[in-house]
Design a protein around this motif. Structure first.
Motif, mmCIF file in Angstrom:
data_model
loop_
_atom_site.group_PDB
_atom_site.id
_atom_site.type_symbol
_atom_site.label_atom_id
_atom_site.label_comp_id
_atom_site.label_asym_id
_atom_site.label_seq_id
_atom_site.Cartn_x
_atom_site.Cartn_y
_atom_site.Cartn_z
ATOM 1 N N PRO A 81 0.794 -1.228 0.000
ATOM 2 C CA PRO A 81 0.000 0.000 0.000
ATOM 3 C C PRO A 81 0.823 1.273 0.000
ATOM 4 C CG PRO A 81 -0.963 -1.602 1.484
ATOM 5 C CD PRO A 81 0.351 -2.173 1.042
ATOM 6 N N ASP A 82 1.951 1.290 0.723
ATOM 7 C CA ASP A 82 2.749 2.519 0.762
ATOM 8 C C ASP A 82 3.406 2.800 -0.592
ATOM 9 O OD1 ASP A 82 4.369 0.290 1.029
ATOM 10 O OD2 ASP A 82 5.801 1.268 2.360
ATOM 11 N N GLU A 83 3.795 1.728 -1.298
ATOM 12 C CA GLU A 83 4.388 1.915 -2.624
ATOM 13 C C GLU A 83 3.335 2.405 -3.612
ATOM 14 O OE1 GLU A 83 6.324 -1.585 -3.963
ATOM 15 O OE2 GLU A 83 7.651 -1.740 -2.213
ATOM 16 N N PHE A 84 2.142 1.841 -3.505
ATOM 17 C CA PHE A 84 1.072 2.244 -4.405
ATOM 18 C C PHE A 84 0.679 3.701 -4.140
ATOM 19 C CE2 PHE A 84 -3.376 2.006 -6.093
ATOM 20 C CZ PHE A 84 -3.030 1.659 -7.397
ATOM 21 N N LEU A 85 0.666 4.094 -2.883
ATOM 22 C CA LEU A 85 0.352 5.472 -2.526
ATOM 23 C C LEU A 85 1.375 6.432 -3.108
ATOM 24 C CD1 LEU A 85 -1.164 7.682 -1.026
ATOM 25 C CD2 LEU A 85 0.095 7.043 1.058
ATOM 26 N N VAL A 102 -2.275 11.406 -9.284
ATOM 27 C CA VAL A 102 -3.362 10.672 -9.930
ATOM 28 C C VAL A 102 -4.706 11.273 -9.538
ATOM 29 C CG1 VAL A 102 -4.520 8.431 -10.072
ATOM 30 C CG2 VAL A 102 -2.022 8.536 -10.079
ATOM 31 N N HIS A 103 -4.803 11.735 -8.284
ATOM 32 C CA HIS A 103 -6.067 12.284 -7.779
ATOM 33 C C HIS A 103 -5.760 13.304 -6.700
ATOM 34 C CE1 HIS A 103 -10.138 12.336 -6.002
ATOM 35 N NE2 HIS A 103 -10.549 11.804 -7.128
ATOM 36 N N ARG A 104 -6.671 14.238 -6.493
ATOM 37 C CA ARG A 104 -6.430 15.283 -5.487
ATOM 38 C C ARG A 104 -6.449 14.721 -4.073
ATOM 39 N NH1 ARG A 104 -11.672 19.200 -5.061
ATOM 40 N NH2 ARG A 104 -10.301 20.137 -3.485
ATOM 41 N N PHE A 105 -7.038 13.525 -3.883
ATOM 42 C CA PHE A 105 -7.032 12.848 -2.590
ATOM 43 C C PHE A 105 -6.315 11.505 -2.753
ATOM 44 C CE2 PHE A 105 -11.027 15.384 -2.507
ATOM 45 C CZ PHE A 105 -10.626 16.304 -1.549
ATOM 46 N N PRO A 106 -4.982 11.536 -2.868
ATOM 47 C CA PRO A 106 -4.241 10.316 -3.186
ATOM 48 C C PRO A 106 -4.377 9.213 -2.148
ATOM 49 C CG PRO A 106 -2.750 12.081 -2.530
ATOM 50 C CD PRO A 106 -4.093 12.699 -2.718
ATOM 51 N N GLY A 107 -4.409 9.572 -0.876
ATOM 52 C CA GLY A 107 -4.476 8.548 0.162
ATOM 53 C C GLY A 107 -5.723 7.693 0.080
ATOM 54 N N SER A 108 -6.874 8.342 0.120
ATOM 55 C CA SER A 108 -8.129 7.598 0.115
ATOM 56 C C SER A 108 -8.369 6.910 -1.219
ATOM 57 C CB SER A 108 -9.301 8.526 0.440
ATOM 58 O OG SER A 108 -9.396 9.579 -0.501
ATOM 59 N N MET A 109 -8.015 7.554 -2.322
ATOM 60 C CA MET A 109 -8.300 6.966 -3.625
ATOM 61 C C MET A 109 -7.347 5.819 -3.964
ATOM 62 S SD MET A 109 -11.032 8.456 -4.277
ATOM 63 C CE MET A 109 -11.372 7.721 -5.867
ATOM 64 N N VAL A 163 -8.719 2.123 -4.970
ATOM 65 C CA VAL A 163 -8.343 1.394 -6.188
ATOM 66 C C VAL A 163 -7.852 -0.004 -5.837
ATOM 67 C CG1 VAL A 163 -6.703 1.290 -8.104
ATOM 68 C CG2 VAL A 163 -7.857 3.442 -7.575
ATOM 69 N N GLN A 164 -7.018 -0.112 -4.807
ATOM 70 C CA GLN A 164 -6.528 -1.434 -4.412
ATOM 71 C C GLN A 164 -7.667 -2.311 -3.887
ATOM 72 O OE1 GLN A 164 -2.778 -0.532 -1.984
ATOM 73 N NE2 GLN A 164 -2.087 -2.119 -3.414
ATOM 74 N N THR A 165 -8.594 -1.718 -3.153
ATOM 75 C CA THR A 165 -9.741 -2.474 -2.650
ATOM 76 C C THR A 165 -10.612 -2.963 -3.798
ATOM 77 O OG1 THR A 165 -9.759 -1.163 -0.620
ATOM 78 C CG2 THR A 165 -11.757 -2.388 -1.134
#
Length: 206
Positions: A61-65, A74-81, A85-87
């Motif tokens: 998850p940290d690498e994907f973030l 990728v998005h203005r809210f990178p953490g939640s999005m 996406v992974q979910t």
């Protein structure tokens, strides 16, 4: 048919060729311009090398973030999005063998069934599911019976309500104008409701 949503040839080609990319683009389509959302899957692929649900779901998850946060984000809210996406990808692996297109091809489903399947996905509420169903029917070759009815107003022919109707720069402009008009109408409605409440509050009590 080839999609023309983002104005970026490479991003549009990925959306056309990769059903997962199209589904992820739809997931990202909130609180950012449509073009930004649907260009997201190409950024993810370029930064992670992952092109399928299993690969994305299995990333740390940290690498994907970090891939989400690189400029341009990728998005203005990178953490939640990034988490969403992974979910989503993990759900596709668990329930659909990692194949996004199975949502609208497995078992030869009709429009109502595809809508039902989409609504089970994390991040896909009623409206998002209907818009994506309309996109499948209008531009992605889905011909299941009753898809227009299941998609509601988004399935209307000749409309300019959503990303399902974007086939050119001109249609993108019309969709933007429609969304802007909706926001203006909503604000006016809010103001009218607030004024009504204030008037009611000033009325003498019996």
């Amino acid at each position: 048919m080839a999609l023309h949503i983002t104005g970026d040839t490479a991003a549009d080609e990925l959306l056309t060729d990769n059903p997962l990319a199209l589904l992820v683009g739809m997931l990202l389509d909130q609180q950012v311009p449509m073009e930004t959302a649907f260009a997201g899957p190409l950024k993810i692929e370029q930064r992670t090398g992952a092109t399928d649900a299993a690969a994305i779901a299995s990333m740390a998850p940290d690498e994907f973030l970090e891939a989400f946060k690189q400029t341009p984000a990728v998005h203005r809210f990178p953490g939640s999005m990034a988490t969403r996406v992974q979910t989503l990808c993990q759900t596709l692996v668990d329930d659909w063998g990692g194949d996004a297109s199975a949502l609208w091809t497995q078992g030869d489903p009709d429009g109502a069934e595809v809508l039902k399947r989409l609504k089970t996905l994390p991040g896909f509420g009623e409206q998002k599911a209907k818009i994506f169903l309309a996109l499948l029917g209008k531009q992605y070759g889905f011909t299941g019976s009753g898809w227009r009815e299941a998609a509601g107003a988004y399935g209307d022919e000749g409309s300019f309500r959503s990303v399902a109707d974007i086939v050119s720069p001109e249609s993108l402009t019309k969709v933007r104008e429609h969304k802007k008009a909706l926001k203006v109408a909503a604000k006016q409605q809010d103001r009218a409701s607030e004024a009504s409440r204030e008037t009611a509050a000033k009325q003498p009590k019996a």
